[in-house]
Design a protein around this motif. Structure first.
Motif, PDB file in Angstrom:
ATOM      1  N   LEU A 237      51.363 -17.757  14.657  1.00 53.06           N
ATOM      2  CA  LEU A 237      50.685 -18.360  15.811  1.00 53.06           C
ATOM      3  C   LEU A 237      51.415 -17.996  17.088  1.00 53.06           C
ATOM      4  N   ASP A 238      50.632 -17.656  18.092  1.00 53.66           N
ATOM      5  CA  ASP A 238      51.269 -17.324  19.361  1.00 53.66           C
ATOM      6  C   ASP A 238      50.310 -17.533  20.520  1.00 53.66           C
ATOM      7  N   GLU A 239      50.874 -17.616  21.712  1.00 53.06           N
ATOM      8  CA  GLU A 239      50.031 -17.896  22.891  1.00 53.06           C
ATOM      9  C   GLU A 239      49.071 -16.751  23.179  1.00 53.06           C
ATOM     10  N   THR A 240      49.495 -15.528  22.971  1.00 46.51           N
ATOM     11  CA  THR A 240      48.644 -14.401  23.359  1.00 46.51           C
ATOM     12  C   THR A 240      47.704 -13.954  22.249  1.00 46.51           C
ATOM     13  N   GLU A 241      48.158 -14.025  21.023  1.00 45.70           N
ATOM     14  CA  GLU A 241      47.284 -13.669  19.906  1.00 45.70           C
ATOM     15  C   GLU A 241      47.837 -14.299  18.644  1.00 45.70           C
ATOM     16  N   THR A 242      46.969 -14.445  17.657  1.00 48.99           N
ATOM     17  CA  THR A 242      47.414 -14.967  16.379  1.00 48.99           C
ATOM     18  C   THR A 242      47.121 -13.918  15.330  1.00 48.99           C
ATOM     19  N   ARG A 243      48.083 -13.711  14.434  1.00 47.65           N
ATOM     20  CA  ARG A 243      47.859 -12.770  13.336  1.00 47.65           C
ATOM     21  C   ARG A 243      47.662 -13.552  12.048  1.00 47.65           C
ATOM     22  N   VAL A 244      46.689 -13.149  11.288  1.00 43.24           N
ATOM     23  CA  VAL A 244      46.439 -13.790  10.001  1.00 43.24           C
ATOM     24  C   VAL A 244      46.461 -12.721   8.921  1.00 43.24           C
TER      25      VAL A 244
ATOM     26  N   LYS B 123      59.245 -22.992  17.497  1.00 45.02           N
ATOM     27  CA  LYS B 123      59.666 -24.317  17.038  1.00 45.02           C
ATOM     28  C   LYS B 123      59.558 -25.386  18.122  1.00 45.02           C
ATOM     29  N   GLN B 124      59.790 -24.970  19.351  1.00 40.27           N
ATOM     30  CA  GLN B 124      59.789 -25.952  20.411  1.00 40.27           C
ATOM     31  C   GLN B 124      58.377 -26.430  20.773  1.00 40.27           C
ATOM     32  N   ARG B 125      57.494 -25.469  20.921  1.00 43.93           N
ATOM     33  CA  ARG B 125      56.120 -25.852  21.248  1.00 43.93           C
ATOM     34  C   ARG B 125      55.377 -26.439  20.065  1.00 43.93           C
ATOM     35  N   TYR B 126      55.731 -25.962  18.882  1.00 45.88           N
ATOM     36  CA  TYR B 126      54.978 -26.354  17.671  1.00 45.88           C
ATOM     37  C   TYR B 126      55.916 -26.871  16.597  1.00 45.88           C
ATOM     38  N   PRO B 127      56.580 -27.987  16.885  1.00 47.46           N
ATOM     39  CA  PRO B 127      57.534 -28.517  15.903  1.00 47.46           C
ATOM     40  C   PRO B 127      56.862 -28.954  14.603  1.00 47.46           C
ATOM     41  N   VAL B 128      55.585 -29.312  14.663  1.00 49.51           N
ATOM     42  CA  VAL B 128      54.884 -29.772  13.460  1.00 49.51           C
ATOM     43  C   VAL B 128      53.883 -28.716  13.020  1.00 49.51           C
ATOM     44  N   LEU B 129      54.000 -28.268  11.760  1.00 46.17           N
ATOM     45  CA  LEU B 129      53.111 -27.241  11.206  1.00 46.17           C
ATOM     46  C   LEU B 129      52.481 -27.791   9.933  1.00 46.17           C
ATOM     47  N   LEU B 130      51.168 -27.954   9.932  1.00 39.68           N
ATOM     48  CA  LEU B 130      50.507 -28.623   8.807  1.00 39.68           C
ATOM     49  C   LEU B 130      49.395 -27.780   8.198  1.00 39.68           C
ATOM     50  N   SER B 131      49.229 -27.940   6.875  1.00 41.51           N
ATOM     51  CA  SER B 131      48.038 -27.393   6.218  1.00 41.51           C
ATOM     52  C   SER B 131      47.749 -28.262   4.995  1.00 41.51           C
ATOM     53  N   ASN B 132      46.851 -27.824   4.142  1.00 44.22           N
ATOM     54  CA  ASN B 132      46.447 -28.650   3.008  1.00 44.22           C
ATOM     55  C   ASN B 132      47.489 -28.641   1.892  1.00 44.22           C
TER      56      ASN B 132
ATOM     57  N   VAL C 149      32.384 -20.950  -3.861  1.00 43.60           N
ATOM     58  CA  VAL C 149      33.584 -20.161  -4.199  1.00 43.60           C
ATOM     59  C   VAL C 149      34.786 -21.066  -3.930  1.00 43.60           C
ATOM     60  N   MET C 150      35.375 -21.565  -5.013  1.00 45.93           N
ATOM     61  CA  MET C 150      36.498 -22.504  -4.879  1.00 45.93           C
ATOM     62  C   MET C 150      37.777 -21.823  -5.336  1.00 45.93           C
ATOM     63  N   SER C 151      38.813 -21.972  -4.535  1.00 47.40           N
ATOM     64  CA  SER C 151      40.041 -21.240  -4.827  1.00 47.40           C
ATOM     65  C   SER C 151      41.272 -22.078  -4.516  1.00 47.40           C
ATOM     66  N   ARG C 152      42.422 -21.647  -5.092  1.00 45.16           N
ATOM     67  CA  ARG C 152      43.688 -22.311  -4.770  1.00 45.16           C
ATOM     68  C   ARG C 152      44.315 -21.636  -3.559  1.00 45.16           C
ATOM     69  N   PHE C 153      44.696 -22.446  -2.574  1.00 46.68           N
ATOM     70  CA  PHE C 153      45.210 -21.929  -1.297  1.00 46.68           C
ATOM     71  C   PHE C 153      46.709 -22.185  -1.147  1.00 46.68           C
ATOM     72  N   THR C 154      47.417 -21.148  -0.720  1.00 42.51           N
ATOM     73  CA  THR C 154      48.807 -21.298  -0.287  1.00 42.51           C
ATOM     74  C   THR C 154      48.877 -20.783   1.140  1.00 42.51           C
ATOM     75  N   THR C 155      49.413 -21.593   2.047  1.00 46.19           N
ATOM     76  CA  THR C 155      49.336 -21.253   3.473  1.00 46.19           C
ATOM     77  C   THR C 155      50.719 -21.290   4.100  1.00 46.19           C
ATOM     78  N   THR C 156      51.115 -20.195   4.678  1.00 47.09           N
ATOM     79  CA  THR C 156      52.402 -20.132   5.378  1.00 47.09           C
ATOM     80  C   THR C 156      52.128 -20.055   6.870  1.00 47.09           C
ATOM     81  N   ILE C 157      52.805 -20.917   7.624  1.00 52.11           N
ATOM     82  CA  ILE C 157      52.598 -20.955   9.076  1.00 52.11           C
ATOM     83  C   ILE C 157      53.916 -20.673   9.767  1.00 52.11           C
ATOM     84  N   CYS C 158      53.848 -19.819  10.759  1.00 51.85           N
ATOM     85  CA  CYS C 158      55.039 -19.465  11.511  1.00 51.85           C
ATOM     86  C   CYS C 158      54.711 -19.607  12.992  1.00 51.85           C
TER      87      CYS C 158
END
Ligand code: ARG
Ligand code: ZN
Length: 873
Positions: free
Chosen positions: A24-31, A149-158, A137-146
């Motif tokens: 995650l970033d201010e200018t663009e996000t990569r997935v 730290k200062q702007r986004y101290p909390v990173l959440l997913s399922n 289409v149901m699947s098991r999800f693993t999600t890594t968020i980067c």
């Protein structure tokens, strides 16, 4: 680009595992994504290529089983990606670039203030990465968020979190693993500077669940009611349905920019802050109730929606109708059951009956759509809930519970259909529900025409019931419905008779659930000692209209004596409606003395429940009255309703003042059923009294505004003042703004009350408020509270004869459509029932609708609504 239910095919591929990495970033996000795909053994078709959904994605890289896919091996278009000649089982990895900070549609990954958040239902996940974005289409999800730290101290997913890893350059990373297979629409991600309140709940099987509500720091003291509601909902679902939660953590996040109310993402609900944040000073009783009900609704989805989901979006009511029914029953158990039922029926009649009678009418299970977001409707939700309720009525509580048990047992972990649900009910109730299923496939509100004949010699009472359902777009003829009709018979003293139908050996209960299945049917009640007054559709046992030729006296009798609270209220509404429509026709027509007398008696009856009384004394809304006329008389209705209110106020001034005095709620604010009921009755009395343009009463209203220790009393007083040209009004409005300028939810109320003001210059004021620094067309709550409130809550101003209201709405729709098509499509609906008005207004509305339709680049969302509304002319 219309999608049809009949074209449904199972997916050709399944996805067993998904791994996602977000930078995650201010200018663009990569997935980055890694999908483990294989052919579906149950597929009915086989193409050599893989087709994935994906929109507004910039492809950075693509590989299959570790090998880069050559440019000739794939094809990207506006709606997705085709990967050519794929094997039967493989791993597909991709990386895309997206721009959440520019996402004003609030679908997919977007920014709300300083937060990153997602909304994937119905088809938003495809704006995040390439995927089979369909609920089966149901699947098991693993999600890594980067993220930073200062702007986004909390990173959440399922699911469940790993430990956080600190990275260099001020970033950090976390991985969330969701053990439950789920469709992509239940995916969620949140990142930001959030605070949380925490609590816990232990399930009957002994699982200790951590409960967390995350909000922006300034709101941390407004979460307690939401948390208490969540705990009550969890306990209730365990008790009533035997359903318990299945992860170790349940999280709710409140965001300010949200298209709808809330979203049931697995383990990580995302909410419109309106349905989380509350304090006595800032939230009304209605807000407190709304929070409790939406918190419960999203929680209940964990079983009815997430564990068992929809096969396709035509089945939306499978989860929404059932979950609304569950949240309605929950709220009934937490507060006043009778009042809750009245509120739900009022909403259904005002909005769903109108939808069913207009150009957008569709079945609870639609058979086609252009844009699925346009089908999150009162028909799918509220009529869908009534359709579930009817099954409960037909089966009785025990068999109904057996039916839901069977449903959870049979379909856990699957994506199924409304037919599958009904089959569980049929199996549990040991009866055929084939005819009942027409409620899912036929649109329109059935009408029951009922006649009653008493035979004194035979001591019989015969009810003749005829059903008819008007044509709706694409459905000229309807087959008869199976309708549960709850009836009672009142004797001459107003006491319920024990009911004995021909053939019964013993007299039955005093309320009988008749089953209407034929176009015309007769029911003969025996041993009826006196000519009875029938009480029909008790508890609103089915979403139908009843026509019965009651005299005014019979309606007043039911109002006074019916043992069913809903029916007492309904009799009062029917009578008030009759009187109001007469006043529309002829302002000089006489209001029956008995009506005023009935109101007087109700006001003086100290034994009655204040909340129910407030419902009984509330006159039908202008828009609802319009629905009862062959052609809506906008001004006539407004005038008649004001006239009757003023008449009641002057005739009953003493009684209203007494009610106002006697129902003051003292002590600390509490949103319990008793206090809410008293406040609503008291504020209703104040509303009547303010009709009198009496300075002493205006002073009382101003005093209530100034002294109010809760938002309910404050906002009611301010709204009543804003309707009138009283010298103090301008100053009070400005003072209110200054007091609450930093609280967006309170300002929403401030916008709304001005938009709904009866003053003649309201449209000009609303236009002025568009430029107010606190207004933003990019925020859906602001759009709803200013533009929506004006166009739907102020019929006499919106439908001004010069068409200025229509031009105002269409200008806003076109502006909004560039930013947020979903919300634009909601707003444009407010003009789609143009055929109900006089020829001059019809032309004015049509002109605006055509202007929208012919604007280039109009969204599919808006196009579908506008074209359908013009089509059925
Ligand atoms: N499933 C959500 C709820 O009713 C509603 C989300 C609908 N969102 C949308 N964009 N259509 O609880
Ligand atoms: Zn829902």
């Amino acid at each position: 680009s219309t999608v049809y239910l009949k074209d449904y095919l199972p997916p050709e591929f399944l996805i067993d595992q998904v791994m996602l990495w977000f930078d995650l970033d201010e200018t663009e996000t990569r997935v980055r994504s890694r999908l483990e795909l294989r052919r579906n053994p149950a597929a009915q078709s086989r193409s050599p290529d893989l087709r994935l959904h994906g929109e507004q994605l910039e492809l950075i890289s693509l590989s299959l089983d570790g090998q880069p896919v050559a440019p000739a091996g794939y094809l990207q278009d506006d709606e997705g990606l085709t990967v050519r000649q794929v094997p039967d089982q493989f791993v597909l990895e991709s990386e895309v670039r997206i721009l959440p900070q520019q996402n004003t549609a609030l679908e997919g990954l977007y920014k709300s203030g300083g937060l990153f958040c997602t909304q994937c239902e119905a088809e938003g996940f495809r704006k995040i990465t390439w995927y089979l974005d369909r609920p089966d289409v149901m699947s098991r999800f693993t999600t890594t968020i980067c993220a930073d730290k200062q702007r986004y101290p909390v990173l959440l997913s399922n699911g469940n979190p790993s430990d956080t890893v600190e990275l260099e350059d001020g970033r950090h990373r976390i991985t969330w693993t969701d053990p439950f297979p789920k469709p992509a629409y239940l995916f969620a991600l949140v990142a930001g500077d959030l605070r949380a309140i925490e609590d816990s709940h232990t399930t009957p099987s002994g699982r200790e669940v951590t409960l967390r509500i995350y909000v922006e720091p300034e709101n941390i003291d407004k979460c307690d009611h939401a948390m208490a509601s969540l705990k009550r909902a969890m306990a209730w679902d365990e008790q009533q349905y035997g359903r318990e939660y299945d992860l170790d953590i349940y999280m709710i996040v409140a965001v300010n920019d949200f298209n709808m109310g809330a979203m049931e993402n697995k383990g990580l609900n995302i909410f419109n802050s309106k349905f989380v944040l509350a304090s006595p000073a800032t939230a009304t009783d209605r807000d407190f109730q709304g929070i409790e009900s939406v918190i419960a609704h999203e929680y209940f989805h964990n079983w009815t929606g997430n564990r068992i989901t929809c096969r396709d979006w035509f089945q939306l009511s499978l989860k929404e109708g059932l979950t609304v029914f569950r949240d309605q029953e929950f709220s009934a158990d937490m507060g006043s059951r009778g009042v809750k039922r009245i509120e739900d029926v009022r909403l259904l009649r005002a909005h769903q009956f109108a939808e069913d009678a207009g150009p957008m009418a569709h079945p609870v299970r639609p058979d086609s759509y252009m844009e699925i977001n346009n089908f999150y409707t009162v028909t799918v939700y509220e009529k869908g809930a009534e359709v579930v309720r009817m099954q409960a009525n037909l089966l009785g509580p025990e068999a109904f519970r057996g039916g839901t048990d069977l449903y959870f047992e049979r379909f856990d972990g699957q994506a199924v259909t409304t037919d599958d649900f009904v089959q569980c009910m049929a199996d549990a109730g040991q009866r055929d529900l084939g005819q009942f299923k027409r409620w899912y496939s036929q649109a329109g509100t059935p009408e029951l025409t009922i006649q009653g004949v008493y035979d004194a010699a035979q001591q019989t009472y015969t009810l003749t019931v005829e059903q008819h359902c008007p044509a709706t777009p694409g459905q000229p003829d309807k087959e008869p419905f199976l309708i549960p009709l709850a009836v009672g018979l009142l004797d001459d003293r107003g006491t319920d008779l024990a009911l004995r139908l021909a053939g019964d050996s013993d007299p039955g209960p005093t309320t009988r659930m008749l089953e209407i299945s034929e176009p015309r049917q007769q029911f003969v009640f025996e041993q009826v000692p006196v000519a009875p007054v029938p009480s029909l559709l008790r508890g609103f046992s089915a979403p139908v209209k009843v026509r019965f030729d009651y005299s005014n006296e019979q309606l007043m009798f039911l109002m006074a004596h019916d043992s069913d609270g809903f029916s007492r209220w309904d009799a009062a509404q029917t009578l008030a409606q009759r009187i109001l429509l007469q006043l529309v026709d002829d302002p000089d027509s006489l209001v029956p003395e008995g009506f005023v007398q009935a109101f007087r008696q109700a006001l003086q009856d100290s034994a009655s429940d204040p909340a129910l009384l407030a419902e009984v004394l509330t006159l039908p809304a202008e828009s609802y009255l319009g629905d009862q006329m062959a052609e809506v008389d906008v001004e006539g209705i407004h005038r008649a309703r004001e006239q009757l209110k003023t008449l009641l106020a002057s005739e009953l001034k003493t009684e209203l003042l007494a009610v106002y005095r006697d129902n003051e709620v003292t002590g600390e604010y509490r949103p319990d059923a008793d206090a809410i009921g008293r406040r609503s009755l008291r504020n209703l009395a104040l509303g009547y009294l303010m009709q009198l343009e009496d300075q002493a009463i205006q002073a009382l209203c101003i005093a209530q505004y100034r002294a109010g220790n809760n938002m309910t009393d404050v906002i009611t007083a301010l709204s009543l003042l804003a309707d009138r040209d009283i010298p103090e009004t301008a100053e009070l409005l400005e003072g209110f703004y200054q007091q609450w300028r930093d609280d967006p939810l309170v300002l929403d109320k401030w916008f709304s009350l001005q938009a709904m003001s009866k003053r003649p210059d309201t449209l000009e004021r609303v236009k002025g408020l568009l430029d107010h620094p606190a207004f933003s067309i990019a925020n859906p709550n602001k759009v709803r509270s200013l533009i929506g409130a004006f166009c739907s809550g102020n019929p006499v101003r919106f439908h001004a004869a010069d068409g200025a209201g229509y031009r105002f709405l269409s200008d806003r729709v076109l502006e909004l459509d560039q930013l947020n098509p979903q919300v634009a499509a909601r707003m444009v609906r407010l003009m789609t029932r143009w055929q109900r008005y006089d020829p001059a207004r019809q032309r004015l509305m049509q002109t605006q609708l055509e202007r929208i339709l012919h604007t280039s680049g109009v969204s599919r969302d808006v196009y579908e609504i506008v074209s359908k509304s013009l089509e059925h002319a």
